[in-house]
Scaffold this active site. Structure first.
Site, mmCIF file in Angstrom:
data_model
loop_
_atom_site.group_PDB
_atom_site.id
_atom_site.type_symbol
_atom_site.label_atom_id
_atom_site.label_comp_id
_atom_site.label_asym_id
_atom_site.label_seq_id
_atom_site.Cartn_x
_atom_site.Cartn_y
_atom_site.Cartn_z
ATOM 1 N N GLU A 44 -12.094 2.904 5.747
ATOM 2 C CA GLU A 44 -10.975 2.990 6.509
ATOM 3 C C GLU A 44 -11.028 4.420 6.933
ATOM 4 O O GLU A 44 -9.947 5.207 6.698
ATOM 5 C CB GLU A 44 -9.422 2.636 6.026
ATOM 6 C CG GLU A 44 -8.503 2.534 7.247
ATOM 7 C CD GLU A 44 -7.155 2.071 6.672
ATOM 8 O OE1 GLU A 44 -6.390 1.532 7.251
ATOM 9 O OE2 GLU A 44 -6.904 2.908 5.503
ATOM 10 N N GLU A 78 0.825 -1.223 0.117
ATOM 11 C CA GLU A 78 -0.225 0.077 0.131
ATOM 12 C C GLU A 78 0.880 1.128 -0.174
ATOM 13 O O GLU A 78 1.360 1.481 0.929
ATOM 14 C CB GLU A 78 -0.897 0.042 1.217
ATOM 15 C CG GLU A 78 -1.793 1.203 1.228
ATOM 16 C CD GLU A 78 -2.650 1.377 2.439
ATOM 17 O OE1 GLU A 78 -3.506 2.264 2.563
ATOM 18 O OE2 GLU A 78 -2.366 0.400 3.390
#
Length: 251
Positions: free
Chosen positions: A231, A134
């Site tokens: 998130e 990520e």
């Protein structure tokens, strides 16, 4: 559109098994987490079985205080691989499908070589799991090794492992790159998970720079069928922050 509750941010005042139950009661389709290792995997697995939710992903540990992952740190290879193996064992114990291997604060060719080698280890050690990398933005994580989708794509293509994929976090990539519609279209073959939060405050996905109705419609048109990870950082109780959910679920 389906959604996953990221329990690193949502209901993080509860023990993980209870957070899983809260997410199910709120209507989420799946859950994901950051670092579940202080919870017995048997208790987490029981909560998942009770609710019928899937745990989509978890992270490798950050390391020492002030660190943000170990896998791109030269000289820390043994420690990084031990944490990768720990994450794999935990994921298998709870039926989790993906592991985000955190790179850490590093730069340069030596860090890249170490990260590539550790990712190779992860992909080979858990060929049945998705291994995620990520890019993080330079404002929230200054000095993090992986910051751009192009850098991630190069790592994925050169690795040659089918189970190495990109975590497409709309919050981080909007800050670093923007143009998310075209990036989703171009990177679709290597995307393993998508996460959302408002930019720039990382709040609920119903305000800020990004129109998540458009993002979700783009994902739908691309054939994305997996839950999208919520998130974001709620202001106040998580249950009071879910006003965005019905509209995006309807897409």
């Amino acid at each position: 559109m389906k959604f996953s509750a990221n329990l690193g941010f949502l209901w993080n005042d509860l023990a993980l098994p209870d957070a899983i139950r809260a997410a199910a009661a709120a209507g989420f389709d799946a859950v994901e987490c950051h670092w579940p290792y202080d919870q017995a995997p048997e208790a987490v697995a029981a909560a998942l079985a009770e609710t019928g939710l899937e745990m989509l992903g978890l992270n490798t540990l950050r390391g020492k205080p002030g660190e943000n992952g170990l896998s791109a740190l030269p000289g820390r290879e043994a420690e990084a691989r031990a944490e990768i193996d720990r994450a794999i064992a935990y994921a298998r114990a709870i039926g989790c499908g993906a592991i985000h291997v955190m790179a850490g604060f590093a730069e340069g060719p030596a860090a890249e070589a170490v990260f590539r080698a550790n990712l190779d280890h992860a992909c080979r050690a858990a060929s049945e799991l998705t291994i995620l990398i990520e890019p993080l933005n330079r404002h929230d994580a200054p000095g993090y090794f992986l910051t751009h989708s192009g850098q991630a794509l190069d790592l994925i293509e050169r690795a040659g492992h089918e189970n190495l994929k990109l975590m497409f976090d709309c919050y981080h990539l909007q800050i670093m790159e923007g143009d998310l519609t075209r990036r989703l279209q171009a990177l679709q073959p290597v995307i393993g998970h998508v996460q959302i939060a408002a930019v720039p405050d990382r709040g609920t996905p119903d305000h800020g720079e990004l129109d998540f109705r458009h993002i979700c419609a783009t994902l739908r048109d691309l054939g994305w069928a997996r839950p999208v990870g919520a998130e974001y950082r709620p202001v106040g109780p998580t249950g009071d922050s879910l006003g965005w959910l019905p509209a995006l679920r309807a897409i």
